[in-house]
Design a protein around this motif. Structure first.
Motif, PDB file in Angstrom:
ATOM      1  N   HIS A 386      -1.987 -80.145  21.523  1.00  0.00           N
ATOM      2  CA  HIS A 386      -3.231 -80.464  20.814  1.00  0.00           C
ATOM      3  C   HIS A 386      -3.007 -80.557  19.315  1.00  0.00           C
ATOM      4  O   HIS A 386      -3.864 -81.028  18.583  1.00  0.00           O
ATOM      5  CB  HIS A 386      -4.290 -79.391  21.114  1.00  0.00           C
ATOM      6  N   ASP A 387      -1.893 -80.033  18.855  1.00  0.00           N
ATOM      7  CA  ASP A 387      -1.647 -80.009  17.413  1.00  0.00           C
ATOM      8  C   ASP A 387      -0.371 -80.804  17.101  1.00  0.00           C
ATOM      9  O   ASP A 387       0.740 -80.326  17.310  1.00  0.00           O
ATOM     10  CB  ASP A 387      -1.481 -78.549  16.950  1.00  0.00           C
ATOM     11  N   PRO A 388      -0.548 -82.014  16.599  1.00  0.00           N
ATOM     12  CA  PRO A 388       0.649 -82.850  16.354  1.00  0.00           C
ATOM     13  C   PRO A 388       1.533 -82.295  15.237  1.00  0.00           C
ATOM     14  O   PRO A 388       2.683 -82.671  15.128  1.00  0.00           O
ATOM     15  CB  PRO A 388       0.058 -84.203  15.970  1.00  0.00           C
ATOM     16  N   THR A 389       0.996 -81.407  14.413  1.00  0.00           N
ATOM     17  CA  THR A 389       1.838 -80.857  13.341  1.00  0.00           C
ATOM     18  C   THR A 389       2.642 -79.664  13.803  1.00  0.00           C
ATOM     19  O   THR A 389       3.494 -79.156  13.077  1.00  0.00           O
ATOM     20  CB  THR A 389       0.973 -80.420  12.142  1.00  0.00           C
ATOM     21  N   SER A 390       2.388 -79.213  14.987  1.00  0.00           N
ATOM     22  CA  SER A 390       3.126 -78.030  15.444  1.00  0.00           C
ATOM     23  C   SER A 390       4.536 -78.420  15.815  1.00  0.00           C
ATOM     24  O   SER A 390       4.779 -79.498  16.352  1.00  0.00           O
ATOM     25  CB  SER A 390       2.421 -77.416  16.662  1.00  0.00           C
ATOM     26  N   GLY A 391       5.483 -77.593  15.493  1.00  0.00           N
ATOM     27  CA  GLY A 391       6.870 -77.847  15.852  1.00  0.00           C
ATOM     28  C   GLY A 391       7.715 -76.719  15.351  1.00  0.00           C
ATOM     29  O   GLY A 391       7.485 -76.202  14.244  1.00  0.00           O
ATOM     30  N   VAL A 392       8.703 -76.314  16.180  1.00  0.00           N
ATOM     31  CA  VAL A 392       9.549 -75.215  15.752  1.00  0.00           C
ATOM     32  C   VAL A 392      10.783 -75.777  15.049  1.00  0.00           C
ATOM     33  O   VAL A 392      11.224 -76.879  15.353  1.00  0.00           O
ATOM     34  CB  VAL A 392       9.976 -74.328  16.946  1.00  0.00           C
ATOM     35  N   PRO A 393      11.356 -75.041  14.081  1.00  0.00           N
ATOM     36  CA  PRO A 393      12.599 -75.507  13.460  1.00  0.00           C
ATOM     37  C   PRO A 393      13.755 -75.361  14.434  1.00  0.00           C
ATOM     38  O   PRO A 393      13.675 -74.601  15.405  1.00  0.00           O
ATOM     39  CB  PRO A 393      12.751 -74.577  12.268  1.00  0.00           C
ATOM     40  N   HIS A 394      14.881 -76.107  14.152  1.00  0.00           N
ATOM     41  CA  HIS A 394      16.042 -76.125  15.042  1.00  0.00           C
ATOM     42  C   HIS A 394      17.149 -75.287  14.451  1.00  0.00           C
ATOM     43  O   HIS A 394      17.336 -75.265  13.236  1.00  0.00           O
ATOM     44  CB  HIS A 394      16.529 -77.569  15.238  1.00  0.00           C
ATOM     45  N   GLY A 395      17.801 -74.554  15.308  1.00  0.00           N
ATOM     46  CA  GLY A 395      19.022 -73.895  14.865  1.00  0.00           C
ATOM     47  C   GLY A 395      18.854 -72.469  14.397  1.00  0.00           C
ATOM     48  O   GLY A 395      19.836 -71.823  14.046  1.00  0.00           O
ATOM     49  N   ASN A 396      17.646 -71.941  14.377  1.00  0.00           N
ATOM     50  CA  ASN A 396      17.458 -70.577  13.883  1.00  0.00           C
ATOM     51  C   ASN A 396      16.321 -69.932  14.675  1.00  0.00           C
ATOM     52  O   ASN A 396      15.149 -70.272  14.508  1.00  0.00           O
ATOM     53  CB  ASN A 396      17.129 -70.626  12.394  1.00  0.00           C
ATOM     54  N   LEU A 397      16.681 -68.985  15.551  1.00  0.00           N
ATOM     55  CA  LEU A 397      15.679 -68.356  16.425  1.00  0.00           C
ATOM     56  C   LEU A 397      14.635 -67.591  15.623  1.00  0.00           C
ATOM     57  O   LEU A 397      13.441 -67.662  15.902  1.00  0.00           O
ATOM     58  CB  LEU A 397      16.373 -67.402  17.407  1.00  0.00           C
ATOM     59  N   GLN A 398      15.074 -66.851  14.595  1.00  0.00           N
ATOM     60  CA  GLN A 398      14.139 -66.051  13.805  1.00  0.00           C
ATOM     61  C   GLN A 398      13.116 -66.949  13.129  1.00  0.00           C
ATOM     62  O   GLN A 398      11.918 -66.647  13.086  1.00  0.00           O
ATOM     63  CB  GLN A 398      14.892 -65.218  12.762  1.00  0.00           C
ATOM     64  N   ALA A 399      13.630 -68.094  12.601  1.00  0.00           N
ATOM     65  CA  ALA A 399      12.714 -69.027  11.946  1.00  0.00           C
ATOM     66  C   ALA A 399      11.728 -69.582  12.958  1.00  0.00           C
ATOM     67  O   ALA A 399      10.548 -69.783  12.667  1.00  0.00           O
ATOM     68  CB  ALA A 399      13.506 -70.149  11.291  1.00  0.00           C
ATOM     69  N   MET A 400      12.211 -69.790  14.182  1.00  0.00           N
ATOM     70  CA  MET A 400      11.340 -70.313  15.236  1.00  0.00           C
ATOM     71  C   MET A 400      10.220 -69.321  15.552  1.00  0.00           C
ATOM     72  O   MET A 400       9.043 -69.677  15.630  1.00  0.00           O
ATOM     73  CB  MET A 400      12.184 -70.586  16.483  1.00  0.00           C
ATOM     74  N   PHE A 401      10.618 -68.053  15.685  1.00  0.00           N
ATOM     75  CA  PHE A 401       9.594 -67.043  15.994  1.00  0.00           C
ATOM     76  C   PHE A 401       8.576 -66.929  14.865  1.00  0.00           C
ATOM     77  O   PHE A 401       7.386 -66.767  15.082  1.00  0.00           O
ATOM     78  CB  PHE A 401      10.249 -65.681  16.244  1.00  0.00           C
ATOM     79  N   ARG A 402       9.099 -67.049  13.623  1.00  0.00           N
ATOM     80  CA  ARG A 402       8.197 -66.940  12.482  1.00  0.00           C
ATOM     81  C   ARG A 402       7.168 -68.061  12.509  1.00  0.00           C
ATOM     82  O   ARG A 402       5.969 -67.844  12.316  1.00  0.00           O
ATOM     83  CB  ARG A 402       9.010 -66.974  11.178  1.00  0.00           C
ATOM     84  N   VAL A 403       7.640 -69.276  12.811  1.00  0.00           N
ATOM     85  CA  VAL A 403       6.717 -70.421  12.880  1.00  0.00           C
ATOM     86  C   VAL A 403       5.684 -70.205  13.982  1.00  0.00           C
ATOM     87  O   VAL A 403       4.482 -70.474  13.804  1.00  0.00           O
ATOM     88  CB  VAL A 403       7.504 -71.724  13.093  1.00  0.00           C
ATOM     89  N   LEU A 404       6.155 -69.689  15.132  1.00  0.00           N
ATOM     90  CA  LEU A 404       5.224 -69.468  16.246  1.00  0.00           C
ATOM     91  C   LEU A 404       4.156 -68.451  15.839  1.00  0.00           C
ATOM     92  O   LEU A 404       2.964 -68.640  16.075  1.00  0.00           O
ATOM     93  CB  LEU A 404       5.984 -68.972  17.480  1.00  0.00           C
ATOM     94  N   ARG A 405       4.630 -67.371  15.182  1.00  0.00           N
ATOM     95  CA  ARG A 405       3.676 -66.327  14.784  1.00  0.00           C
ATOM     96  C   ARG A 405       2.634 -66.868  13.804  1.00  0.00           C
ATOM     97  O   ARG A 405       1.441 -66.651  13.939  1.00  0.00           O
ATOM     98  CB  ARG A 405       4.429 -65.175  14.132  1.00  0.00           C
ATOM     99  N   GLU A 406       3.161 -67.625  12.832  1.00  0.00           N
ATOM    100  CA  GLU A 406       2.245 -68.189  11.842  1.00  0.00           C
ATOM    101  C   GLU A 406       1.220 -69.099  12.513  1.00  0.00           C
ATOM    102  O   GLU A 406       0.041 -69.098  12.202  1.00  0.00           O
ATOM    103  CB  GLU A 406       3.029 -68.992  10.789  1.00  0.00           C
ATOM    104  N   HIS A 407       1.726 -69.883  13.477  1.00  0.00           N
ATOM    105  CA  HIS A 407       0.858 -70.835  14.170  1.00  0.00           C
ATOM    106  C   HIS A 407      -0.286 -70.119  14.886  1.00  0.00           C
ATOM    107  O   HIS A 407      -1.462 -70.467  14.713  1.00  0.00           O
ATOM    108  CB  HIS A 407       1.699 -71.647  15.165  1.00  0.00           C
ATOM    109  N   PHE A 408       0.113 -69.069  15.631  1.00  0.00           N
ATOM    110  CA  PHE A 408      -0.935 -68.402  16.424  1.00  0.00           C
ATOM    111  C   PHE A 408      -1.832 -67.523  15.549  1.00  0.00           C
ATOM    112  O   PHE A 408      -3.015 -67.344  15.850  1.00  0.00           O
ATOM    113  CB  PHE A 408      -0.310 -67.613  17.576  1.00  0.00           C
ATOM    114  N   SER A 409      -1.294 -67.013  14.452  1.00  0.00           N
ATOM    115  CA  SER A 409      -2.142 -66.252  13.537  1.00  0.00           C
ATOM    116  C   SER A 409      -3.216 -67.152  12.961  1.00  0.00           C
ATOM    117  O   SER A 409      -4.385 -66.797  12.865  1.00  0.00           O
ATOM    118  CB  SER A 409      -1.298 -65.670  12.401  1.00  0.00           C
TER     119      SER A 409
END
Lengths: 577, 297
Positions: A386-409
Motif C-alpha cells: 500500500h505504500d510505494p515509498t516503503s523499501g528496506v535498504p540492501h546489505g545491512n540487516l540492522q539498517a533494515m530493521f531500523r527502517v522497518l521500525r521507523e515505518h511501523f512507528s
C-alpha cells in the motif's frame, strides 16, 4: 664594337707579301680561348678553353680580362686585367696577337684591329694534330676524390659526432643545431614511440663508452618495476644477471619495446619441474600444444584463518566436488536467460547477458555485479504494497530493521484505525501544544511497532524477498532481530589473477560462444569460465599459421604485482655475495 | 678456351662465392633469432665479421694489382676472386643488416658498399664487352694513326685552298683549327658531342663574320657545296673545290671514329673514378660503423 681579326702564319709568304683577308666581328665582347666556340681561337695547352675576354669600357678603351687563374701575358707581363693600347702584344701560347691602329674599311670604322700570328705554316702540320684528345690533366684525379670522400666521411660521421660524445659542454649545441652531424648519426634505428621524448640525447642511456646499457639507466625512470618472482625467495637468484635490455629492445625495427619471443619465457617455464623442486605451476612451452589447463581462483572465506576476509583460492579442476564457486548467492543463469522471458515490473522480459554484465569504460573487464545497479530493477525491496515509498535498504540487516521500525512507528502515529483512535481521540486545538504521549502509550506504541517489524522481517528474510537470493540462517538461542544471519555474498571478479584478458578484443563473438554453459546453469556455484580447449579453437601456438598465433605475453606478464622491486642494485649486491 | 677473369680456373672463385652465398642465405632463412633479425644477433655478428673481412680482402686487390713483382697468386686470379667475392660480400652485408636502414652511418656504409659493387659490375661489363667493340670500330688504326690521317687531310685541304684564294685558305685553316677531336675533360669525352665550329664570312666585309657549328664537318661541306661556278672561277678551281669536298667527307668519317674511340676509352676509365674513391669512403665508413656500434652498445 666592331673588331677586325687578321690571321696569318708567321714567316709565310702570305704574311710577307700580301694582305691576308680579315675577319670582322660585331660583338659586345670578343671571346678568346682554345674552345672552338671562341671568336679568337688558339688551340694550345697553355690556353684555357675560355681564356680571356676583350670588352670596350664606357670611355672607349679596350679592356682585356683574364678568365682563368693563369692570367694573360701582355707585352711579356702576366696580368689579370689590362687596358690594351696600339702596338701592345698579347701572347697566347705560341700565337701572338698585336693590337694595331684600325683603318677604315669602306664606311665603317673598326674599334680595333688585331693581327694574329700563328707559329706554324699551313703546309707543315695541321693545327688539329696539336689538339689534345686524351684525358685533360686535372686536379680531380682518382686519388683526389678518394681522399676527399674518405676524409669527408670521417669528418661527418666520426670526428664531429665524437665531439658530442667527448665534450659535454658542446653536446647540447651540436645536437640542437640542424644540419650539424651529431652522435644521432650513430643510432642504429629509431627509438620506440614511448622513448622518443628522450630525443637525440644518446648519453641519457649510453653512459659509458663500449659498455652495454645498464639497468640502472632504466631505473632512473622505471623505479617501481616489480619482479617476476618474490624477491624474498631463493628463485630471485636466477635473475641476478638479467639485463632489462634482454627483453626490452631498443633501436630495432619493427619497434617493439617488449620482445614477444616466447623462448624468453619457455627457457625456464618449459622445464620448470627440473629447475625447481617444488614447482607450484606446471610446465608450459606453447599455448596451442603445451600449456596446462586453466587454473581458476575463486574468492572464499576461511573464518578460521582469516575471519571476515575474502581470499582467492585456487580450484582443482579435476575434482568435481570442489570445482565450484562459493559466492553464497542463489542465482540461476538458466532462469534469467529463459528465452521465453522472465517476469519483470514491466511484464515479461527476455534478458541478454549484457543486461547485467556490463564492461567498464575500457571495455577490457566487466564491472562488478551489484544489487543496486543490476538486480534492483526487477528485484524490488518493497515490503508494503500500500505504500510505494516503503523499501528496506540492501546489505545491512540492522539498517533494515531500523527502517522497518521507523515505518511501523510512523504508521502507529499516523494511523486513524479503530485501534489507535482511543489513544488520539482528543484533537489538538489551535494555539495549544500537542498532547504528550504518556509513558504507557509510548510503551504500547513501541511494542506494536516491534511486533509488526519482526513479523515483516520474518516474512522478508524467510519467505519472499531476501531469501530469494541469500542464504539466511537462524542463530541458535537468539531472539528478536538478532535471530537472523545472512551469509555474505562475494562474486569472484578475477578468475585468472595471472592473466590479462581483454573482453573488448573478443566483442565480435557472442558471450555464450565462450561461456557456453551459462544458458544451462541453474546454480550460482556452477563455474562458467571457458576451458583452454575453448580458447584453442581460435588461439594456436606462437608460430601457428592456421590459427591466431598466441605467445606468452599475449595473456601473461613478466613483472607481477606484489613481488617486490626489480632492484638491480640489490640483485648485484646479492650476486657479489 | 681463353681464360679470362670470368672463367678463371673453371670458375673457381665463382663457385666458392656461390657456395658461400648459398650457405649464408640458407643459414639466414633457417635462423630464428629471439629479436627481429639485425646485426646484433650471433648470426648478425658472424655475417658482419665475414663481410668486413671480405671488404678488406677486396680492397687489398688495389694494392696487389699494383705490385707487379708480387707472387701471391696471379693478377688475373686476384681479379677473378675480387669480382665474385665482391658480389658475395654484398649479399652477406645485406643479410647482416637484417634489412634495417635509416639515416645513420651504418646505412651510409651499406649504401657505399652497394655503390662500389654497382660501379664494379659496370667495370666488369665494360672490361668484358668494350675491348671487342673498340677493336671492331677502330679497325687496325691506333689513335696516333687517326690523328696523323686527320692532319694529312687538313694539310692537303690547305694546300688545295691556297691554290684557290686567300679566303678559302682562311676558311679551311679556321675549320681545321676549330675542329673538336672529342678530347677535353671526362664529361666531354663521355658525351662525345662534336663541338667543332666554323668561321664564315672571312674577308667579305662589310658582311659580318659569324661562328656556326661544324659538327661532322656539315657546315664546311655545305659552304663548299654552295660555291657556284662564277665568272672568275676556272675549271681548275672547281675541281679543287670538288676535291676539298671529298677531303672534308673523309675527315668527317675519321673524326666520328676517333670520337667513338675516345668515348669508349673514357667509359673504360670512368667507373674507376667511382669505384676507387667510393671504396676508400666505404673503408672509412666501415671502420666508423664498427667502432660506433660498440661505442654506444
Amino acid at each position: 664594337m666592331l673588331i677586325c681579326l687578321i690571321r696569318e702564319i708567321a714567316g709565310s709568304a702570305s704574311a710577307a707579301h700580301k694582305q691576308t683577308p680579315g675577319t670582322v666581328f660585331k660583338t659586345a665582347e670578343l671571346t678568346i680561348g682554345s674552345a672552338p666556340d671562341q671568336y679568337l681561337q688558339v688551340p694550345h695547352k697553355e690556353v684555357d678553353p675560355q681564356h680571356a675576354v676583350l670588352r670596350m669600357t664606357s670611355d672607349g678603351r679596350l679592356l682585356l680580362t683574364a678568365l682563368g687563374p693563369r692570367g694573360v701575358v701582355v707585352n711579356g707581363h702576366r696580368e689579370t686585367r689590362v687596358v690594351l693600347y696600339p702596338n701592345d702584344t698579347l701572347q697566347l701560347g705560341d700565337t701572338s696577337v698585336k693590337v694595331e691602329v684600325p683603318n677604315g674599311f669602306g664606311n665603317e670604322q673598326y674599334t680595333c684591329l688585331l693581327r694574329v700570328s700563328d707559329p706554324y705554316a699551313p703546309d707543315e702540320t695541321s693545327p688539329a694534330a696539336a689538339a689534345h684528345t686524351g684525358m685533360r690533366r686535372s686536379r680531380f684525379t682518382i686519388s683526389f676524390w678518394s681522399w676527399t670522400l674518405t676524409l669527408g666521411v670521417a669528418v661527418v660521421f666520426l670526428l664531429v659526432p665524437m665531439g658530442t660524445f667527448l665534450a659535454p659542454s658542446v653536446r647540447k649545441l651540436l645536437r640542437s643545431t640542424p644540419l650539424v652531424p651529431s652522435d644521432a648519426l650513430w643510432s642504429a634505428g629509431p627509438l620506440h614511440a614511448t622513448h622518443r621524448f628522450i630525443g637525440n640525447d644518446c648519453t641519457a642511456c649510453h653512459v659509458n663508452a663500449f659498455e652495454r646499457v645498464r639497468n640502472s639507466e632504466c631505473e632512473k625512470c622505471h623505479d617501481d618495476v616489480q619482479h617476476h618472482v618474490d624477491v624474498r625467495s631463493a628463485d630471485v637468484a636466477v635473475f641476478d644477471r638479467q639485463r632489462c635490455a634482454a627483453c626490452h629492445f631498443e633501436h630495432k625495427e619493427p619497434a617493439t619495446l617488449v620482445l614477444r619471443d616466447q623462448r624468453l619465457c619457455t627457457d625456464c617455464h618449459a622445464r620448470l619441474d627440473k629447475l625447481k623442486s617444488d614447482p607450484q605451476i606446471e610446465n608450459a612451452a606453447d599455448f596451442g600444444s603445451h600449456h596446462p589447463e586453466f587454473r581458476l581462483a575463486v574468492l572464499s572465506r576461511d573464518e578460521i584463518v582469516a575471519p571476515g576476509q575474502w581470499q582467492p583460492q585456487w580450484l582443482d579442476s579435476s575434482n568435481a566436488a570442489t570445482f565450484k564457486e562459493s559466492s553464497h548467492l542463489k542465482f540461476s543463469h538458466a532462469q534469467h536467460l529463459n528465452p521465453q522471458g522472465i517476469k519483470s515490473p514491466k511484464g515479461e522480459r527476455v534478458l541478454q547477458c549484457g543486461d547485467c554484465h556490463r564492461p567498464n569504460s575500457s571495455g577490457r573487464e566487466m564491472m562488478p555485479i551489484r544489487m543496486e545497479t543490476q538486480c534492483s530493477g526487477c528485484h524490488s525491496l518493497h515490503f508494503d504494497e500500500h505504500d510505494p515509498t516503503s523499501g528496506v535498504p540492501h546489505g545491512n540487516l540492522q539498517a533494515m530493521f531500523r527502517v522497518l521500525r521507523e515505518h511501523f512507528s510512523r504508521q502507529y502515529l499516523e494511523s486513524t484505525g479503530p485501534t489507535m483512535r482511543t489513544q488520539t481521540d482528543r484533537l489538538r486545538r489551535p494555539g495549544q501544544e500537542a498532547r504528550q504521549m504518556s509513558i504507557d502509550e509510548q510503551r504500547r506504541a513501541r511494542d506494536w511497532a516491534d511486533t509488526e517489524s519482526l513479523k515483516m522481517a520474518r516474512e522478508l528474510l524467510e519467505k519472499r524477498v531476501c531469501v530469494d537470493c541469500h542464504d539466511v540462517t537462524r542463530v541458535l538461542g537468539a531472539s528478536g532481530f538478532d535471530q537472523w544471519q545472512v551469509t555474505p555474498v562475494r562474486l569472484t571478479q578475477n578468475w585468472m589473477p595471472r592473466v590479462r584478458f581483454n573482453h573488448a578484443a573478443h566483442i565480435t563473438k557472442p558471450c555464450t560462444s565462450c561461456h557456453d554453459t551459462a544458458e544451462r546453469s541453474k546454480r550460482s556455484s556452477d563455474i562458467l569460465m571457458p576451458r583452454i580447449a575453448k580458447c584453442r579453437e581460435c588461439h594456436g601456438d606462437a608460430n601457428d599459421t592456421s590459427k591466431l598465433s598466441s605467445d606468452c605475453v599475449m595473456c601473461h606478464r613478466f613483472h607481477l604485482p606484489q613481488r617486490g622491486r626489480f632492484d638491480t642494485a640489490a640483485l648485484k649486491a646479492r650476486a657479489s655475495q | 678456351m681463353h681464360q679470362s677473369f670470368i672463367n678463371f680456373r673453371h670458375y673457381r672463385y665463382g663457385l666458392i662465392a656461390g657456395v658461400a652465398s648459398l650457405i649464408t642465405l640458407v643459414t639466414y632463412l633457417l635462423d630464428r633469432p629471439r629479436v627481429p633479425p639485425n646485426g646484433g644477433t650471433w648470426l648478425g655478428y658472424t655475417l658482419g665479421t665475414i663481410a668486413a673481412l671480405l671488404v678488406i680482402f677486396l680492397a687489398l686487390f688495389g694494392i696487389r694489382k699494383r705490385s707487379f713483382r708480387s707472387t701471391i697468386g696471379t693478377a688475373i686470379g686476384w681479379l677473378s676472386a675480387h669480382v665474385y667475392l665482391g658480389l658475395a660480400a654484398l649479399l652477406i652485408a645485406t643479410l647482416h643488416s637484417g634489412m634495417h636502414f635509416g639515416r645513420n652511418v651504418h646505412t651510409v656504409a651499406y649504401v657505399l658498399m652497394c655503390l662500389v659493387t654497382l660501379s664494379g659490375c659496370w667495370g666488369v661489363y665494360a672490361y668484358v664487352s668494350f675491348p671487342g667493340a673498340m677493336m671492331q670500330q677502330r679497325g687496325n688504326l691506333r689513335r696516333s694513326e687517326f690523328l696523323r690521317q686527320i692532319a694529312e687531310l687538313d694539310s692537303s685541304s690547305l694546300e688545295l685552298a691556297e691554290s684557290i684564294s686567300p679566303q678559302m685558305t682562311q676558311l679551311l685553316a679556321e675549320g681545321a683549327r676549330r675542329t673538336d677531336l672529342g678530347g677535353g675533360n671526362l664529361w666531354k669525352q663521355l658525351r662525345s658531342r662534336d663541338e667543332s665550329t666554323l668561321l664564315l664570312g672571312i674577308g667579305s666585309a662589310p658582311r659580318r663574320s659569324s661562328l656556326v657549328s661544324n659538327a661532322n664537318q656539315r657546315a664546311l661541306i655545305r659552304t663548299l657545296a654552295e660555291i657556284r661556278p662564277g665568272r672568275s672561277s676556272s675549271e681548275v678551281a672547281l675541281s679543287s673545290v670538288q676535291k676539298l669536298l671529298e677531303l672534308a667527307g673523309s675527315k668527317a668519317v675519321l673524326l666520328q671514329r676517333l670520337r667513338r674511340e675516345t668515348q669508349f676509352a673514357a667509359l673504360l676509365r670512368i667507373w674507376l673514378f667511382l669505384h676507387v674513391p667510393l671504396c676508400c669512403a666505404l673503408l672509412a665508413a666501415l671502420c666508423i660503423h664498427v667502432v660506433t656500434v660498440f661505442l654506444y652498445w
